[in-house]
Scaffold this active site. Structure first.
Site, mmCIF file in Angstrom:
data_model
loop_
_atom_site.group_PDB
_atom_site.id
_atom_site.type_symbol
_atom_site.label_atom_id
_atom_site.label_comp_id
_atom_site.label_asym_id
_atom_site.label_seq_id
_atom_site.Cartn_x
_atom_site.Cartn_y
_atom_site.Cartn_z
ATOM 1 N N CYS A 181 42.497 60.289 46.310
ATOM 2 C CA CYS A 181 42.472 60.195 44.846
ATOM 3 C C CYS A 181 43.234 61.336 44.162
ATOM 4 O O CYS A 181 43.156 61.479 42.941
ATOM 5 C CB CYS A 181 41.030 60.179 44.350
ATOM 6 N N GLY B 75 50.002 79.149 70.042
ATOM 7 C CA GLY B 75 49.207 77.980 69.671
ATOM 8 C C GLY B 75 50.132 76.834 69.344
ATOM 9 O O GLY B 75 50.325 75.911 70.121
#
Length: 404
Positions: A331, A264
């Site tokens: 955040c 992969g």
């Protein structure tokens, strides 16, 4: 990074906007051909792309066009593979911890089934007749670049323990299951070729117990280079040593076998480039931050795996070097790179993260209600938009709004 590539990526960001993922099909093809060439001594070799690395439908279609099969881990990846044009028998389905209902769906679609659980194997043998399976073995080998991507050790949830082989044989004999393949996958980012060879001996010993196999699947986990001076798996040496051993084993087996791998990251990682724009340069008492218009919602690997992605300033590739900590706009802490030496960065500059083709967009999210970026594929050198940038309507597509 070569100046021609820098200019190309900068132009693409100006054309399609940032943040932006870019993939180069030529690099994918070159990596595929490298693997095929490395195992040229083996008569029958089949590569099955592990599509969890990058499931964009157009990437799948391209990878099919160069001769690869497909390794999948969910019914949705199976369905994407079929949509991309793969024949059912070109797809191997290797789930973990899924319901038997999902496995039956995969059977109905006609793909190859890889089972890694004794309970599922027994249920399969009782309920589904005359459908061949592959069996995933856990070789009890600790390997991989990070504990989170080590999948073949003794405490791993993946595979059937090598010490449970007598139980496997009992189930196979009692239910009459046809076993068409045996499989293992010890992890990702494996540098040491000896790890593969050690696992191969274990798998060959398992294969001796089954006399009607079609293939032996050695998984993957080949390491790629992530930065200058970094090492990667010596594919040629692996091909020589494992190829020789496979051919020796083949001589002792009743009929011809196919050698399988499921690469992969090796195929797509280096093909990918992630481009972001610098929002703010922020100087604190000890650190210079380059704050960009992205975060771990788009690229989580540095925060999740402590992965290294080389960062290049596309806008000022020949400027003087300074040290920056590159962070995002999420955040929470979303640091892409700490104290990196990068050509001087100004607000508005375009930065590029290399090795962004594998496990980057595929692991992205809408955290903080941020939108996912666009994806572009360079095919024969020409850019093609293969996923548009999200908009607010995309965030609301599956929302059922009620009156409150």
């Amino acid at each position: 990074m070569e100046l021609a590539r820098i200019q190309q990526l900068e132009n693409l960001a100006k054309e399609f906007g940032a943040p932006l993922y870019v993939y180069d099909a030529d690099i994918i093809k070159n990596q595929y051909n490298r693997l095929v060439k490395a195992f040229k001594s083996v008569k029958k070799v089949k590569l099955n792309y592990a599509c969890k690395a990058n499931t964009n439908l157009n990437i799948l279609k391209f990878i099919k066009s160069i001769g690869s099969g497909l390794d999948t881990v969910s019914i949705q990846e199976v369905q994407l593979g079929l949509r991309a044009g793969f024949e059912p028998k070109e797809i191997i389905y290797t789930p973990n911890g899924v319901s038997f209902q999902e496995i039956k769906q995969a059977v109905q679609l006609g793909v190859r089934i890889n089972i890694d659980n004794l309970s599922i194997l027994e249920t399969f043998g009782h309920e589904i007749k005359n459908y061949p399976v592959c069996i995933r073995i856990n070789p009890h080998i600790m390997a991989g670049g990070n504990t989170k991507i080590s999948t073949g050790h003794i405490d791993s949830k993946f595979g059937i323990s090598i010490h449970q082989l007598p139980h496997v044989l009992r189930i196979v004999n009692n239910t009459g299951i046809k076993v068409e393949g045996v499989h293992m996958h010890t992890g990702s980012d494996i540098l040491d070729v000896e790890v593969f060879l050690k696992g191969a001996e274990i798998l060959f010993n398992v294969a001796k117990e089954f006399h009607d196999l079609d293939y032996i699947d050695f998984g993957s986990g080949f390491k790629v280079a992530y930065k200058e001076g970094d090492h990667e798996t010596d594919i040629n040496y692996l091909g020589k040593k494992l190829g020789e051993r496979f051919n020796e084993f083949q001589k002792t087996y009743p009929h011809e076998l196919t050698l399988m791998f499921e690469p992969g990251k090796f195929l797509v990682s280096q093909s990918g480039f992630f481009i972001v724009s610098v929002n703010v340069i922020k100087q604190t008492t000890s650190t210079v931050f380059a704050e960009v218009d992205s975060g771990f919602n788009h690229l989580i690997r540095p925060m999740f795996y402590n992965a290294h992605h080389t960062i290049t300033n596309l806008s000022n590739p020949e400027g003087r070097h300074r040290f920056y900590t590159v962070v995002g706009y999420i955040c929470e802490t979303d640091t892409f790179g700490t104290n990196r030496k990068i050509n001087e960065i100004h607000e508005g500059d375009l930065l590029c993260f290399q090795n962004a083709g594998a496990y980057c967009f595929s692991m992205s999210s809408n955290y903080n209600s941020r939108l996912k970026p666009a994806e572009v594929l360079l095919l024969n050198g020409k850019p093609h938009l293969i996923r548009r940038r999200e908009n607010l309507d995309d965030l609301l597509t599956t929302t059922e709004e009620i009156s409150i």
